[in-house]
Write an enzyme that holds these catalytic residues in place. Sequence first.
Site, PDB file in Angstrom:
ATOM      1  N   HIS A  99       0.832  -1.208   0.000  1.00 22.03           N
ATOM      2  CA  HIS A  99       0.000   0.000   0.000  1.00 22.03           C
ATOM      3  C   HIS A  99       0.870   1.262   0.000  1.00 22.03           C
ATOM      4  CE1 HIS A  99      -3.549  -2.477   0.811  1.00 22.03           C
ATOM      5  NE2 HIS A  99      -4.275  -1.396   0.632  1.00 22.03           N
ATOM      6  N   GLU A 100       1.944   1.244   0.752  1.00 15.57           N
ATOM      7  CA  GLU A 100       2.820   2.417   0.776  1.00 15.57           C
ATOM      8  C   GLU A 100       3.498   2.628  -0.573  1.00 15.57           C
ATOM      9  OE1 GLU A 100       4.270   5.782   2.323  1.00 15.57           O
ATOM     10  OE2 GLU A 100       2.958   4.403   3.418  1.00 15.57           O
TER      11      GLU A 100
END
Length: 540
Positions: free
Chosen positions: A461-462
């Site tokens: 996600h990052e």
Amino acid sequence: MSTTPQSDADNEDISTVDLAESRADAHTSANVTHIMSQQQKSRRRLIGKDADPRTQPPSAGKSEEEELTKHDDSKGPIKLSHIYPIHAVSRGSILSRESTTPTPSFVGFRNLAMIVLAVSNLRLVIENYSKYGVLIRFARLGISQKDILYCIFLTATIPLHLFIAIVIERLVAIPTVNYVASLSEKEDKKRSTPKMERKGASILILRPKPKYMWRLIVLLHSINAMACLWVTTVVVYNSIYHPLIGTACEFHAVIVCLKVASFALTNRDLRESMLNSQPVPAIYNSAPYPKNLTLKNLSYFWWAPTLVYQPVYPRSPSFRPLFFVKRILEMVGLSFLIWFLSAQYAVPTLENSLVHFHSLQFMGIMERLMKLASISMAIWLAGFFCIFQSGLNALAEVMRFGDRAFYDDWWNSKSVGEYWRLWNKPVTNYFRRHIYVPLVRRGWKSATASVMVFFVSAVLHELVVGVPTHNVIGVAFSSMILQIPLMQVTAPLEKMHGPTSGIIGNCIFWFSFFIGQPLGVLLYYFAWNVSMSKVKMVES
């Protein structure tokens, strides 16, 4: 001789009398029925509709009458007077737990909530139009030619890692097949050797653990998958300015990286099953290892709407053009809606929030957050339907991919953990098959394996959010890690039985979702503007 006629006459007279009496009884009963009906009508007029048994369920009316007769032995005239007992039964309020009636329906409150939501958003539409007018422009959305060229380059090179993966698998498949063939020849010779000769020179054939080339193969697959992510991340972070283009490229690289890993892990287990003569699922019989290592098979997996590799997938009977066209039209319409909501409503809200962030005005930030929440939720729901319902179904129809359970009813989730299991089935199936289950089989506890799953998901996600905005600040990573304690808090609600347990868990899920999404957007938008302003100052 004379008695017979006399008896007949007497019988005739008796029958005449009986007939007359029966007619009189019928007439009397008719009069009684008429009188009773008149009394019932007058009772309805005096008491109201509740006294009419036709307007009540049969069982309810009967029990009420029985209860009244238990407490009041009076006759009909009392019920028509002012002393008729209205409060004769102990009953609880309909919304309290002591209520004896079934659970009431809340459809009316749902309709009220929809009306309030529609009116509130209509007010925001009018306010937005009066302030800014029409902001959308049919232009290139501020995308530079440089970003487009880099996007084309990455789109063309990222899938090459899948074809590198099949080359690696073919390299290890050749000695594996030769080894299995040599084992079968030795077994055939052993069977053909006479028993006397076999006793003197017995050949002990043990199926070895096939690890002689596997460390090298694991290293090659790991380098290939990580190179897919590393090259894309470097290009997006250093060379692509627009976040939309960078997000699309990074998302594509993550998908290909996960598919490369699934392709390698699945073929490793198929190879081991062949070496150890272990059974494989019956669905794979049409493409056994290593016959599945073909470009046609890999190309199908490349475009199939799944992250999990299988040599064979369930197929739909035929291609439906009308179904495909409908899904494409839905995608076009929803994409336009997302663009319109983003340009007309989300962007002005985000731009106005920069002043509050610079001056650290907490109340102003909260007001922008609340205003952005409804817009963010509308964009997210439209994006979910566009991708999971329209996009994946359109792709599955072209590929004739049979299993289209891309999501379940996540909107009814009683806990945060249930939401993560239901809303994105392709990702859930991938992490469960390739991370969670192997870790549990190696002796990891279920909770520890779940933490590892969320850690990997947080890193991805990052990458998808932080790299395109040129700000790897850890907000997306932290939001995924914080899901773990939130899951622990709401997990007991999922196991509880009762009318309120599911409602409380669902409200907690929706509240965290409603606030978490716009908060992350605000933070990354502020960080992106800060980083871009620094870059512009250095260039100037």
